[in-house]
Design a protein around this motif. Sequence first.
Motif, short mmCIF file in Angstrom:
data_model
loop_
_atom_site.label_atom_id
_atom_site.label_comp_id
_atom_site.label_asym_id
_atom_site.label_seq_id
_atom_site.Cartn_x
_atom_site.Cartn_y
_atom_site.Cartn_z
N ASN A 113 0.84 -1.21 0.00
CA ASN A 113 0.00 0.00 0.00
C ASN A 113 0.86 1.25 0.00
O ASN A 113 0.57 2.22 -0.70
N LEU A 114 1.91 1.20 0.81
CA LEU A 114 2.82 2.36 0.90
C LEU A 114 3.46 2.60 -0.47
O LEU A 114 3.51 3.74 -0.95
N LEU A 115 3.93 1.53 -1.09
CA LEU A 115 4.56 1.68 -2.42
C LEU A 115 3.56 2.27 -3.42
O LEU A 115 3.89 3.18 -4.18
N ASN A 116 2.34 1.74 -3.39
CA ASN A 116 1.29 2.25 -4.30
C ASN A 116 1.07 3.74 -4.11
O ASN A 116 0.99 4.50 -5.08
N LYS A 117 0.98 4.13 -2.83
CA LYS A 117 0.74 5.55 -2.54
C LYS A 117 1.90 6.42 -3.03
O LYS A 117 1.72 7.60 -3.35
N LEU A 118 3.08 5.84 -3.08
CA LEU A 118 4.25 6.59 -3.55
C LEU A 118 4.37 6.53 -5.08
O LEU A 118 5.30 7.11 -5.65
N GLY A 119 3.45 5.80 -5.69
CA GLY A 119 3.49 5.68 -7.15
C GLY A 119 4.52 4.67 -7.63
O GLY A 119 4.98 4.71 -8.77
N LEU A 120 4.90 3.75 -6.75
CA LEU A 120 5.90 2.75 -7.12
C LEU A 120 5.24 1.38 -7.24
O LEU A 120 4.31 1.07 -6.50
N LYS A 121 5.78 0.58 -8.16
CA LYS A 121 5.32 -0.80 -8.24
C LYS A 121 6.31 -1.67 -7.48
O LYS A 121 7.52 -1.38 -7.48
N ARG A 122 5.78 -2.71 -6.89
CA ARG A 122 6.64 -3.60 -6.11
C ARG A 122 7.80 -4.14 -6.95
O ARG A 122 8.92 -4.28 -6.47
N GLU A 123 7.50 -4.42 -8.23
CA GLU A 123 8.55 -5.01 -9.07
C GLU A 123 9.64 -4.00 -9.48
O GLU A 123 10.64 -4.39 -10.06
N GLU A 124 9.42 -2.72 -9.15
CA GLU A 124 10.44 -1.70 -9.46
C GLU A 124 11.48 -1.56 -8.36
O GLU A 124 12.52 -0.95 -8.56
N VAL A 125 11.15 -2.06 -7.17
CA VAL A 125 12.08 -1.95 -6.05
C VAL A 125 12.63 -3.35 -5.76
O VAL A 125 12.21 -4.32 -6.38
N HIS A 215 2.14 7.99 9.92
CA HIS A 215 2.50 9.24 9.26
C HIS A 215 4.01 9.48 9.32
O HIS A 215 4.59 10.11 8.44
N LYS A 216 4.69 8.89 10.33
CA LYS A 216 6.14 9.09 10.44
C LYS A 216 6.87 8.33 9.32
O LYS A 216 7.79 8.86 8.70
N THR A 217 6.43 7.11 9.07
CA THR A 217 7.05 6.36 7.96
C THR A 217 6.72 7.04 6.63
O THR A 217 7.56 7.09 5.72
N TRP A 218 5.52 7.57 6.54
CA TRP A 218 5.14 8.30 5.31
C TRP A 218 6.10 9.49 5.10
O TRP A 218 6.62 9.71 4.01
N GLU A 219 6.39 10.21 6.19
CA GLU A 219 7.33 11.34 6.09
C GLU A 219 8.74 10.86 5.70
O GLU A 219 9.40 11.47 4.87
N ASP A 220 9.16 9.74 6.30
CA ASP A 220 10.49 9.20 5.96
C ASP A 220 10.56 8.85 4.47
O ASP A 220 11.56 9.13 3.80
N MET A 221 9.45 8.27 3.97
CA MET A 221 9.44 7.86 2.57
C MET A 221 9.38 9.07 1.64
O MET A 221 9.89 9.03 0.51
N GLN A 222 8.76 10.15 2.10
CA GLN A 222 8.76 11.38 1.30
C GLN A 222 10.20 11.86 1.10
O GLN A 222 10.59 12.30 0.02
N ARG A 223 10.99 11.76 2.15
CA ARG A 223 12.39 12.20 2.05
C ARG A 223 13.16 11.31 1.08
O ARG A 223 14.00 11.77 0.31
N VAL A 224 12.85 10.02 1.14
CA VAL A 224 13.51 9.08 0.22
C VAL A 224 13.14 9.43 -1.22
O VAL A 224 14.00 9.50 -2.11
N MET A 225 11.85 9.69 -1.45
CA MET A 225 11.40 9.99 -2.81
C MET A 225 12.02 11.30 -3.30
O MET A 225 12.42 11.41 -4.46
N GLU A 226 12.09 12.28 -2.42
CA GLU A 226 12.72 13.56 -2.80
C GLU A 226 14.16 13.33 -3.23
O GLU A 226 14.62 13.88 -4.23
N PHE A 227 14.86 12.48 -2.48
CA PHE A 227 16.26 12.19 -2.80
C PHE A 227 16.35 11.52 -4.17
O PHE A 227 17.17 11.89 -5.02
#
Length: 234
Positions: A113-125, A215-227
């Motif tokens: 679900n987290l990957l989907n929300k980030l616009g990522l497919k499981r097979e891309e990671v 929401h904390k993991t969501w914030e962490d993942m936002q930083r990852v995506m920004e990077f």
Amino acid sequence: MPEDPVKELRQLVVSLGEWLKYQRRLGRLGEPKKAGPRSQEQAPVINLFPNLTEIRAELGDCRRCKLAARRTHIVFGDGASRAALMFSGEGPGEEEDLQGLPFVGAAGQLLNNLLNKLGLKREEVYIANVVKCRPLGNRDPEADEITACLPFLKKQINAIRPQVIVTLGRIATQALLDTKTPLTRLRGQWQRYRQIPVMPTFHPSYLLRFPKERHKTWEDMQRVMEFLVAHEEI
Ligand code: URA
């Protein structure tokens, strides 16, 4: 100073050319990277480390620790062999042990679900674990089990060479970073494993128990995506 810097530079270029030809013959050199996200085809593929197939072969029918006795399947890892983003959990649970794939149970659903929300497919990671066999009763992997198995996670990292690693939970974070610092102090703060940026965050199982922390993991993942976006990897 070299006697003839131009001659020396030419010799260097020739040696580099020979080395590149050798790498190409070994099939280890792809086409030069074009602008944009890296894909399986476009990736720059100079990597002298064993690839995932070779690492899986080395793991074999592993008996290096006591987890082997009760496992159904070794859960090696899953996803893109040239993923820019790699996740590591601690070890397979019951469902993962049955299917031979990481994060396919309830925690995996949350990760999907987290990957989907980030616009990522499981097979891309790429998704792996510190230990590749299930600790029964979902207990934490023990030190000797981590010691036996961690080299394989490190080899997987060398093979994939992700731009970012996200460690899920305390066990994965402390094992990869070789630290005893509590997760609460590391979470959400960039760390490094060798040269690779590491973002420690909560384990999905923890987030299932404490949804208010999501929401904390969501914030962490936002930083990852920004990077990743800043480095044109997504
Ligand atoms: N928890 C983990 O740490 N890894 C899995 O693969 C599944 C659950």
